[in-house]
Design an enzyme around this catalytic site. Sequence first.
Site, PDB file in Angstrom:
ATOM      1  N   HIS A   1      38.884  50.758  76.003  1.00 37.15           N
ATOM      2  CA  HIS A   1      38.603  50.888  74.568  1.00 37.15           C
ATOM      3  C   HIS A   1      38.616  52.370  74.212  1.00 37.15           C
ATOM      4  O   HIS A   1      37.857  53.158  74.769  1.00 37.15           O
ATOM      5  CB  HIS A   1      37.244  50.273  74.220  1.00 37.15           C
ATOM      6  CG  HIS A   1      37.265  48.778  74.158  1.00 37.15           C
ATOM      7  ND1 HIS A   1      36.405  48.046  73.387  1.00 37.15           N
ATOM      8  CD2 HIS A   1      38.062  47.874  74.771  1.00 37.15           C
ATOM      9  CE1 HIS A   1      36.672  46.752  73.517  1.00 37.15           C
ATOM     10  NE2 HIS A   1      37.666  46.632  74.370  1.00 37.15           N
TER      11      HIS A   1
ATOM     12  N   PRO B   1      19.498  48.709  74.543  1.00 40.61           N
ATOM     13  CA  PRO B   1      20.896  48.433  74.884  1.00 40.61           C
ATOM     14  C   PRO B   1      21.932  49.067  73.945  1.00 40.61           C
ATOM     15  O   PRO B   1      23.112  49.105  74.300  1.00 40.61           O
ATOM     16  CB  PRO B   1      20.983  46.908  74.807  1.00 40.61           C
ATOM     17  CG  PRO B   1      19.891  46.509  73.876  1.00 40.61           C
ATOM     18  CD  PRO B   1      18.799  47.507  74.065  1.00 40.61           C
TER      19      PRO B   1
ATOM     20  N   TYR C   1      28.798  58.513  73.939  1.00 39.12           N
ATOM     21  CA  TYR C   1      29.158  57.118  74.234  1.00 39.12           C
ATOM     22  C   TYR C   1      30.054  57.038  75.461  1.00 39.12           C
ATOM     23  O   TYR C   1      29.905  56.162  76.312  1.00 39.12           O
ATOM     24  CB  TYR C   1      29.862  56.504  73.020  1.00 39.12           C
ATOM     25  CG  TYR C   1      29.907  54.994  73.039  1.00 39.12           C
ATOM     26  CD1 TYR C   1      28.994  54.244  72.299  1.00 39.12           C
ATOM     27  CD2 TYR C   1      30.863  54.305  73.792  1.00 39.12           C
ATOM     28  CE1 TYR C   1      29.038  52.860  72.312  1.00 39.12           C
ATOM     29  CE2 TYR C   1      30.910  52.929  73.813  1.00 39.12           C
ATOM     30  CZ  TYR C   1      29.988  52.210  73.067  1.00 39.12           C
ATOM     31  OH  TYR C   1      30.024  50.834  73.092  1.00 39.12           O
TER      32      TYR C   1
HETATM   33  C1  DHB Z   1      27.691  45.271  75.147  1.00 38.41           C
HETATM   34  C2  DHB Z   1      26.340  45.541  75.253  1.00 38.41           C
HETATM   35  C3  DHB Z   1      25.827  46.680  74.698  1.00 38.41           C
HETATM   36  O1  DHB Z   1      24.513  46.959  74.797  1.00 38.41           O
HETATM   37  C4  DHB Z   1      26.627  47.569  74.007  1.00 38.41           C
HETATM   38  O2  DHB Z   1      26.082  48.676  73.441  1.00 38.41           O
HETATM   39  C5  DHB Z   1      27.966  47.313  73.914  1.00 38.41           C
HETATM   40  C6  DHB Z   1      28.496  46.150  74.481  1.00 38.41           C
HETATM   41  C7  DHB Z   1      28.252  44.025  75.734  1.00 38.41           C
HETATM   42  O3  DHB Z   1      27.494  43.256  76.324  1.00 38.41           O
HETATM   43  O4  DHB Z   1      29.467  43.799  75.621  1.00 38.41           O
END
Ligand code: DHB
Length: 396
Positions: free
Chosen positions: A78, A297, A389
Amino acid sequence: MANRKVLTTQVAILGAGPAGLMLSHLLAKAGIESTVLELRSHQEIAETVRAGILEHGSVNLLVDCGVSDRVLRDGDRHDGIELRFNGESHRIDFQDLVGESVWLYPQTDVFLDLAARRQADGGDVRYSVTDTSILDIEGKPKVWFTDADGVDYELQADFVTGADGSRSQSRSAIPEARRQRYLHEYPFAWFGILTEAPRSSNELIYAHSANGFALISQRTETVQRMYFQCDPNEDVGNWSDDRIWETFRSRVNGNGFELKEGPVIDKTVLKFRSSVLTPMRHGNLFLAGDAAHTVPPTGAKGLNLALHDVKVLFEGLDSFYRTGNARLLDAYSDLALDRVWKAQQFSYWMTSMLHTPAEAGGFTRARQLGELNSVVSSRHGRAYLAEAYTGWPGSR
Ligand code: DHB
């Protein structure tokens, strides 16, 4: 005690997640022995749905240590993400901004690849063990455990690594007076789903809306992963497919964009918080990954941090066994924590910019939109996001 069978190894590793298995694999390649102990069964780990984004440095590590064929074949590169707010999408072009990419390749697959490789190489990985305890970390450490057949062992090692996840037992082997734990709670959680539907987008969409955050991610041509912000006490039982899709629509659809919907095949509430335990080493015990730190997350840093810890720890152990010099090993905690705090900041920032607190008034929401606008309208703003990122240049 009398009947404990004695085993010896150089490095005892608690936890057979990606961090523990990667460490064991790197050590084996350098001719250093390890034994990995895991409370869960292989099947339980393989069936847990986890996050999906690998930084380029994590992919390089998998490539350099020879476990790469699936990530390069089945993973998706990506080159950017979309930030969506006020009904419009704004692309953050990682390649243009920092010349890097990330890979969508689920953590569960990283586990499967590493577990298969350790097995093929004859690695000593024991699943479904019970009653583990770590002793004498200030001297010659030992780990007591009972294996899946009920046999009691004493594993003697030079070093112990606690890579046993966010509910780590190993971190409590560090005397309370010698550790400090920083915690930050957030008033939200994620409701995560897997759905049988085609892709709605080729890239991830991080959506801010007046109704709360949503994240559109992917898995395969026919299965997609998506999340929406929910209350930490939400019960998945209260959520029909209709209610789930209604929630996603109200947060993501608009201006000609519509999510592709399908049957929901997995639902979980993911609670999160930020935590850091310092130092990440006491005596001959080293902590790695979620055992030492967790991040929310948003930004997918958890697995990437764990792999970074393990790379730094491996370099310290390798240098120690080759030269007898412990300088690099002694620097482990500081080197790992440097990146951990950067990732804490990035994950905290993404989380607070994109989620709407339940009690948020007009000021909070308008200020968040001001922040999002500042980021997307400035090359510097977009570049900060892209740099963090994709995993910070020059740091691996
Ligand atoms: C996914 C999980 C994440 O916490 C994130 O920031 C981006 C993608 C995933 O599970 O695809």
